[in-house]
Design an enzyme around this catalytic site. Structure first.
Site, PDB file in Angstrom:
ATOM      1  N   CYS A  47     -79.832 -12.100  14.544  1.00  0.00           N
ATOM      2  CA  CYS A  47     -79.895 -13.558  14.606  1.00  0.00           C
ATOM      3  C   CYS A  47     -81.168 -14.058  15.287  1.00  0.00           C
ATOM      4  O   CYS A  47     -82.230 -14.020  14.685  1.00  0.00           O
ATOM      5  CB  CYS A  47     -78.641 -14.081  15.274  1.00  0.00           C
ATOM      6  SG  CYS A  47     -78.250 -15.742  14.745  1.00  0.00           S
ATOM      7  N   ARG A  55     -74.272 -25.527  10.481  1.00  0.00           N
ATOM      8  CA  ARG A  55     -74.152 -24.176  11.057  1.00  0.00           C
ATOM      9  C   ARG A  55     -73.390 -23.276  10.078  1.00  0.00           C
ATOM     10  O   ARG A  55     -72.386 -23.706   9.481  1.00  0.00           O
ATOM     11  CB  ARG A  55     -73.410 -24.205  12.399  1.00  0.00           C
ATOM     12  CG  ARG A  55     -74.184 -24.835  13.521  1.00  0.00           C
ATOM     13  CD  ARG A  55     -73.647 -24.456  14.903  1.00  0.00           C
ATOM     14  NE  ARG A  55     -74.011 -23.095  15.279  1.00  0.00           N
ATOM     15  CZ  ARG A  55     -75.193 -22.762  15.819  1.00  0.00           C
ATOM     16  NH1 ARG A  55     -76.104 -23.703  16.013  1.00  0.00           N
ATOM     17  NH2 ARG A  55     -75.475 -21.520  16.147  1.00  0.00           N
ATOM     18  N   HIS A  61     -73.276 -10.695  14.029  1.00  0.00           N
ATOM     19  CA  HIS A  61     -72.910 -10.323  15.399  1.00  0.00           C
ATOM     20  C   HIS A  61     -71.633  -9.476  15.343  1.00  0.00           C
ATOM     21  O   HIS A  61     -71.106  -9.217  14.260  1.00  0.00           O
ATOM     22  CB  HIS A  61     -72.614 -11.583  16.227  1.00  0.00           C
ATOM     23  CG  HIS A  61     -73.763 -12.520  16.338  1.00  0.00           C
ATOM     24  ND1 HIS A  61     -74.866 -12.272  17.126  1.00  0.00           N
ATOM     25  CD2 HIS A  61     -73.992 -13.719  15.738  1.00  0.00           C
ATOM     26  CE1 HIS A  61     -75.710 -13.277  17.027  1.00  0.00           C
ATOM     27  NE2 HIS A  61     -75.216 -14.163  16.203  1.00  0.00           N
TER      28      HIS A  61
END
Ligand code: GLN
Length: 237
Positions: free
Chosen positions: A93, A127, A189
């Site tokens: 990220c 997002r 993640h």
């Protein structure tokens, strides 16, 4: 016996989603095979070791990327030389974004990148959040994403794999992550390597091969990791 050096970039600023776990996974998978690893945390102002086998970086807020930006860019030439020399890198990220040419935040603040990967990222008001996985040439990667940055790949990299609609690098072109040589970036993640043992071993194989230790790794009992991955893949976004 060889000892591998794992560099962990900005563990204080870039670990907001626990990506430090990737460091633990690789060190443990080496130790289980009788191969020692030394982990070198690199904070702002620290010098990189002369010999590095694997570079790992995690995710962080836009602000954190700004905090480390100048220090990261100061290392651009060294990081590019390491990438060209086959050093293995896995960035997640925010640090993935900063391996690119630039990160333009949604407020229009330009964070210059290191140019290790041919890509650019633009912040947005939208997002991309939720569980996600991607099938790569080196096994399935299972994790979750949470980013407003939308990444466009250049011709100097190829995607890690194909993302489902609305996910991955930008939610539009169905690419996830990027790879060139032994440098990998992803939005996943988790820590992603905890549920992606095959991919974790691919990173180790490449690092060991670069040190002249080719050949297959001793198999590990990954049933628990694979079971966790199967549950995670089945979970709603
Ligand atoms: N700040 C970046 C974004 O929101 C990266 C976030 C992260 O590392 N998860 O796109």
């Amino acid at each position: 016996m060889t000892t591998l050096t794992l560099v962990h970039l900005y563990p204080r600023e870039m670990n907001i989603y626990g990506d430090t776990g990737n460091v633990l996974v690789l060190r443990k998978r080496l130790q289980w095979r009788g191969i020692e690893a030394v982990v070198v945390p690199i904070n702002v102002g620290d010098e990189l070791p002369a010999d590095v086998d694997i570079v790992l970086g995690g995710g962080g807020q836009d602000a954190a990327q700004g905090d480390i930006g100048a220090d990261f860019v100061r290392r651009a030439g060294t990081l590019r030389a390491m990438a060209d020399d086959g050093v293995v890198m896995l960035t997640i990220c925010g640090t993935y974004q900063m391996l690119g040419h630039e990160f333009l935040t949604k407020d229009g603040h330009r964070i210059v990148g290191t140019g290790v990967l041919d890509l650019v990222t633009r912040g947005s008001d939208h997002r991309l959040i939720g569980n996600n996985h991607v099938d790569t040439e080196w096994g399935r990667m299972v994790g979750f994403e949470n980013h407003s940055g939308l990444t466009e790949l250049g011709t100097g990299v190829r995607p890690l794999g194909t993302a489902a609609a609305g996910r991955g690098n930008n939610g539009t072109d169905q690419t996830e992550g990027a790879v060139r040589d032994n440098v990998f970036g992803t939005y996943l993640h988790g820590p992603v390597l905890a549920k992606s043992p095959e991919f974790a071993d691919e990173l180790l194989r490449r690092a060991l091969a670069r040190r002249g230790m080719s050949g297959d790794l001793e198999p590990l009992d990954d049933r628990l990791a694979m079971a966790a991955a199967a549950v995670a893949v089945g979970r709603p976004r």
